[in-house]
Design an enzyme around this catalytic site. Structure first.
Site, PDB file in Angstrom:
ATOM      1  CE  LYS A 103      -4.026  -2.217   0.621  1.00 18.41           C
ATOM      2  NZ  LYS A 103      -3.579  -3.748   0.882  1.00 18.41           N
TER       3      LYS A 103
HETATM    4  C1  LIG Z   1      -4.310  -4.756   0.221  1.00 19.32           C
HETATM    5  C2  LIG Z   1      -3.351  -6.343   0.214  1.00 19.32           C
HETATM    6  C3  LIG Z   1      -3.647  -7.224  -0.751  1.00 19.32           C
HETATM    7  C4  LIG Z   1      -4.784  -7.075  -1.779  1.00 19.32           C
HETATM    8  O1  LIG Z   1      -4.640  -5.941  -2.824  1.00 19.32           O
HETATM    9  P1  LIG Z   1      -5.972  -5.527  -3.609  1.00 19.32           P
HETATM   10  O2  LIG Z   1      -5.414  -4.262  -4.470  1.00 19.32           O
HETATM   11  O3  LIG Z   1      -6.949  -5.076  -2.740  1.00 19.32           O
HETATM   12  O4  LIG Z   1      -6.378  -6.602  -4.360  1.00 19.32           O
HETATM   13  C5  LIG Z   1      -2.900  -8.164  -0.677  1.00 19.32           C
HETATM   14  N1  LIG Z   1      -1.834  -8.238   0.121  1.00 19.32           N
HETATM   15  C6  LIG Z   1      -1.576  -7.340   1.134  1.00 19.32           C
HETATM   16  C7  LIG Z   1      -0.397  -7.564   1.958  1.00 19.32           C
HETATM   17  C8  LIG Z   1      -2.195  -5.924   1.150  1.00 19.32           C
HETATM   18  O5  LIG Z   1      -2.113  -5.288   2.081  1.00 19.32           O
END
Ligand SMILES: *Cc1c(COP(=O)(O)O)cnc(C)c1O
Length: 483
Positions: free
Chosen positions: A97
């Site tokens: 993120k």
């Molecule tokens: C948010 C997240 C995901 C999922 O990603 P999306 O874009 O919502 O599909 C997968 N792994 C981790 C560690 C995340 O923080």
């Protein structure tokens, strides 16, 4: 505009008018550029309201070694022959993120300045763990902004909780909700659209925005690392320019894999998009049958950031796959909110299965995969990434496809120490706090402990309160000094 506002007035998601193209020559020309420069180049194709100087300012502020623990920003690890891990967790909160949420505040404040919006921007975030901390870290003490994060009291790992409740900054607020992630999410959505709240905000000279993955400003930065990874692999001689590269993504809200699809549509030679889910496998079923059905049991898994039954970003994909038929998409999403189910047309089903492969695995398989990678390759990965690896292995077995492949590695294993140690058979019978587990994981994996996680140990816990989901609206108004 789309970035400042977050979501359209009709409640739909913003999309670009058309997907810009990138040529092989342009990819080649990125070879000797830094990640920040590559990002500015890609952004200039999408964010045409920003000047070159503004984009350079945003990318250089976000993607540098004061913020990320590696010069490459996104690191590529070689797992085994022809398979690479795209490590997207070298930012301050150790999850992917950060790739978007470190730059979003710069986009936002630049847009606010350009639009002469003189109102304070209030960011509300519902999080299952990773988004909340990344947004807090991105918006901490950003002038003209205030950020409030809501997380489910029992839905996050110990480390994720510690990361959030120790958050520093004058403009930040964190609150636990007695409920699950869906309660947080629907609470936030309600506040966003409540007329009384909006009136009070307006009166107070404020406006809401979102840092969730429905904000276009979060999606564009994710396209960059797929473009950049392709160039890096070509430069390392692992692939030749023009070769296909498959992409595997552990998926929840469909944001990350959608960014890979955008990169493909731009012209980056991306082959199959492999969508990996945990046992909440609504997306696997959708890709395989064309039926999206959220009427099913919700499971709490060891990969909590993928515990999602409504993947909001699918709306953007379906818009593109229907040839921009927004009436059709609206019909499906209305059905989804009314009955929890919709079925796409045969034409869309065909496109879906040509572009994507969907697969899933359960917690035992996730853990077995962590153990296998550690044993066979000396590589320790987190629970989300392990889901991707397992589904990729299934894909290879099923199809015999030998195309070179990059797997999105979305979190540092230190964020999920308990599950990773359990997987490796190294979980102690008892422990005093999560740092004992961090130590243990360090011993077992040899992976360096991220500085940002180590530093939390001595930080005071600032936000220890929790409230009922019915109190969220009141809480927001109170914190903003509006009631
Ligand atoms: C948010 C997240 C995901 C999922 O990603 P999306 O874009 O919502 O599909 C997968 N792994 C981790 C560690 C995340 O923080």
């Amino acid at each position: 505009m789309a970035i400042a506002q977050g979501i359209s007035e009709e409640g739909g998601l913003f999309v670009p008018e058309s997907i810009p193209a990138i040529s092989m020559d342009e990819l080649r020309s990125m070879a000797d550029k830094t990640y920040a420069q590559r990002a500015a180049y890609v952004f200039s194709k999408y964010l045409t309201d920003y000047t070159e100087a503004e984009l350079r300012y945003c990318t250089e502020s976000a993607y540098n070694t004061k913020v990320f623990d590696t010069e490459n920003i996104a690191e590529i690890a070689h797992l085994f022959d022809g398979t690479y891990m795209l490590e997207l967790w070298h930012g301050p909160t150790c999850a992917f993120k950060d790739m978007a949420l470190q730059i979003l505040p710069y986009f936002l404040t630049t847009a606010v300045k350009k639009l002469h919006m003189d109102r304070k921007v209030v960011i509300l975030v519902a999080t299952s763990g990773d988004t909340g901390k990344a947004a807090l870290e991105g918006f901490q003490d950003v002038p003209g902004t205030e950020i409030m994060v809501f997380y489910p009291v029992e839905g996050v790992s110990d480390m994720q909780k510690r990361q959030m409740i120790t958050q520093e900054g004058e403009n930040v607020n964190v609150c636990a909700i007695k409920g699950n992630f869906d309660d947080c999410q629907s609470g936030v959505k309600k506040i966003f659209t409540d007329h009384d709240v909006l009136a009070a905000l307006e009166q107070g000279g404020m406006t809401f925005s979102s840092a969730n993955s429905i904000n276009w400003g979060r999606l564009v930065p994710q396209i960059v690392y797929y473009v950049s990874a392709y160039v890096s692999l070509a430069e390392e001689g692992e692939i030749a320019y023009g070769d296909q590269l498959n992409v595997v993504v552990p998926t929840g809200n469909f944001g990350n894999i959608l960014a890979a699809y955008y990169a493909k549509q731009m012209g980056v030679p991306i082959g199959k998009l492999i969508c990996a889910s945990n046992i909440n496998k609504v997306l696997t079923d959708f890709i395989r049958t064309g039926v999206y059905d959220r009427n099913r049991q919700f499971y709490a898994t060891v990969s909590p950031s993928m515990d999602i039954l409504i993947s909001s970003n699918l709306e953007r994909l379906l818009y593109l796959l229907t040839g921009e038929d927004d009436a059709k998409v609206r019909e499906w999403f209305t059905a989804l909110s009314e009955t929890g189910r919709y079925e796409v047309t045969d034409a869309v089903k065909e496109k879906l299965s040509a572009l994507f492969y969907g697969g899933f695995c359960d917690d035992d398989e996730t853990k077995a995969t962590i153990a296998q990678l550690h044993k066979e390759y000396g590589y320790t990965c987190d629970t989300h990434t392990a889901v991707a690896v397992k589904v990729y292995q299934d894909y290879c077995r099923e199809t015999g496809d030998t195309t070179k492949t990059i797997i999105a590695s979305t979190a540092s294993p230190y964020k999920f120490s308990v599950s990773v140690l359990e997987a490796l058979g190294e979980m102690p019978d008892s422990y005093t706090d999560e740092y004992e587990l961090v130590e243990k994981l360090h011993e077992v994996s040899g992976l360096e402990v991220p500085q940002s996680l180590a530093a939390l140990k001595s930080k005071p816990r600032r936000f220890t309160g929790s409230i009922d989901k019915t109190e969220m609206q009141q809480y927001v108004l109170h914190q903003l000094g509006l009631s």
